[in-house]
Design an enzyme around this catalytic site. Sequence first.
Site, mmCIF file in Angstrom:
data_model
loop_
_atom_site.group_PDB
_atom_site.id
_atom_site.type_symbol
_atom_site.label_atom_id
_atom_site.label_comp_id
_atom_site.label_asym_id
_atom_site.label_seq_id
_atom_site.Cartn_x
_atom_site.Cartn_y
_atom_site.Cartn_z
ATOM 1 N N CYS A 376 -9.048 -1.811 -0.018
ATOM 2 C CA CYS A 376 -7.946 -0.922 -0.602
ATOM 3 C C CYS A 376 -8.394 0.004 -1.673
ATOM 4 C CB CYS A 376 -6.915 -2.103 -1.224
ATOM 5 S SG CYS A 376 -5.176 -1.527 -1.575
ATOM 6 N N HIS A 502 -5.880 -4.853 3.742
ATOM 7 C CA HIS A 502 -6.533 -6.065 3.062
ATOM 8 C C HIS A 502 -6.858 -7.023 4.302
ATOM 9 C CE1 HIS A 502 -5.628 -5.552 -1.341
ATOM 10 N NE2 HIS A 502 -4.783 -4.916 -0.857
ATOM 11 N N GLU A 504 -8.675 -9.652 4.430
ATOM 12 C CA GLU A 504 -8.581 -10.953 3.733
ATOM 13 C C GLU A 504 -7.187 -11.750 3.962
ATOM 14 O OE1 GLU A 504 -7.535 -8.634 -0.063
ATOM 15 O OE2 GLU A 504 -8.582 -8.426 1.730
#
EC number: 6.3.4.2
Length: 532
Positions: A376, A502, A504
């Site tokens: 990001c 993102h 994750e």
Amino acid sequence: MKYIVVTGGVMSGLGKGITAASIGRLFVDMGYRVIPIKIDPYINIDAGTMNPFQHGEVYVLKDGTEVDLDLGHYERFIGEEVTGDHNITTGKIYKRVIEKERKGDYLGQTVQIIPHVTDEIKSWIRRVAKESNAEICLVEIGGTVGDIEGMPFLEAIRQMHNEEKEEDFALVHVTLVPLDAGGEQKTKPTQHSVKELRELGLHPDVIVGRCSERLKPATKKKIALFCDVPEEAVISNEDAEDIYEVPLIFKREKLDEYLMRKLNLRAKESRKEWEEMVKRMKTLYEEASIAIVGKYVDVRDAYLSIKEALKHGGIEAGCKVNIVWVDSEDLENVDDFTLDVDGILVPGGFGARGAEGKIRAIEYARENGVPFLGICFGFQLAVIEFARNVVGFSEANSTELDENTPHPVIDLLPEQKGIDEMGGTMRLGDIEVTIKPGTIAHKLYGSEKVVERHRHRYEVNPEYIEKIESKGLVFSAYSDGGRRMEIAELPDHPFFFATQFHPEFKSRPYRPSPPFVGFVRAALKYRREEEI
């Protein structure tokens, strides 16, 4: 529908979220579909505008709702992707009640906490449970029993308990069992916490004791006696080396068997994938050190999903990841520095503070061949660093950091211009990304179409894409018909990879995120080569 409600006492931060997620995992392993609901008693509508220093990570759901980090635990443990309806806040409830009052839905009644607010809470829980088509609804009430903010929610749960069949409802209370100076496990805090819960009309079916060491039989017996539960309903939840071990601790304590009897259920199957994953995690013998360069490093929970995704990547790569925390502001105040690590990760963030330090870390990784992953804001800063030091735009920047930069290689999304409100207004949630064949990204994902979660207001300025790519940085993925760049990579670098999204947030212990797997593998390779 079976309801399992998790409350907490004595103090906050005991791990109710991990407890609830672990209970959910037990039922998933027995073949049941579990759906979680997290209740946050704060007045905020959502967690989107909360300071990471106070609240930790803001987790983003597939529909773009910004929520408490516990929802991340639920998705990782249970394996279900949920929506914003699975996060109830006081702000949402009051907003709904006030809107109904304004529309005249209450037909002139005096609108009160009981029954109108409590009815709205119950209705919300039951609606989400029904729409999910799950068999078990897991409800965690944030905060601590006794907090004034949580009273309406506990009252709603009390009413639900009376309205549901006894075999359809279980209450799990998490408390602290501290050690005194002599090492004795003290039960008084638990006794008082349960007493306070009972004064509200709620009686726990299970008491989970958080302690630094396993609860002794005498401790369990004393808690059972004074709190009026069977000894087998007193569950030890001692400190574990890793949170993924907690479901196995509960299984050792036979919590799954006790709750199955309470809810009149039988195991449909016996899955072993979680247990096998934990075994792999505990037998990793190679290691790699990875620096997380950020400005919230004093609050590790601000990067919780990144920590977990690195762990998942490590399990897949056969490598234990040791995280080195680096405050990006510290890198701004030195003439020269060395990062003695095997990989550098620059995570998401906002604002100018610490940004130049992150850019210096990215430059260090690029010039020294150290594996790099940017996420990001880290993606945007990687583009800025490349534009400054390779393309030759020495004053290149983001308009977020410098509105008057002569080279705005990162600029505000067009649809963000003119927006004044902060909450829930970013480009959020699941968005389809198209990956170019023959790129590192395509090799990692093995697909030309992927869906990843987003949370940003700024993007690569389309006016600079051709110039940047002409100098070697490849934008290997895009979205919105090619208008927005999603991944940047350097083909001639050991691993230089950055994503606007993102990754994750979609990483799971048994299904790790491809960028994190690639990053950890590159870090491990770098370490091996350095040791030769």
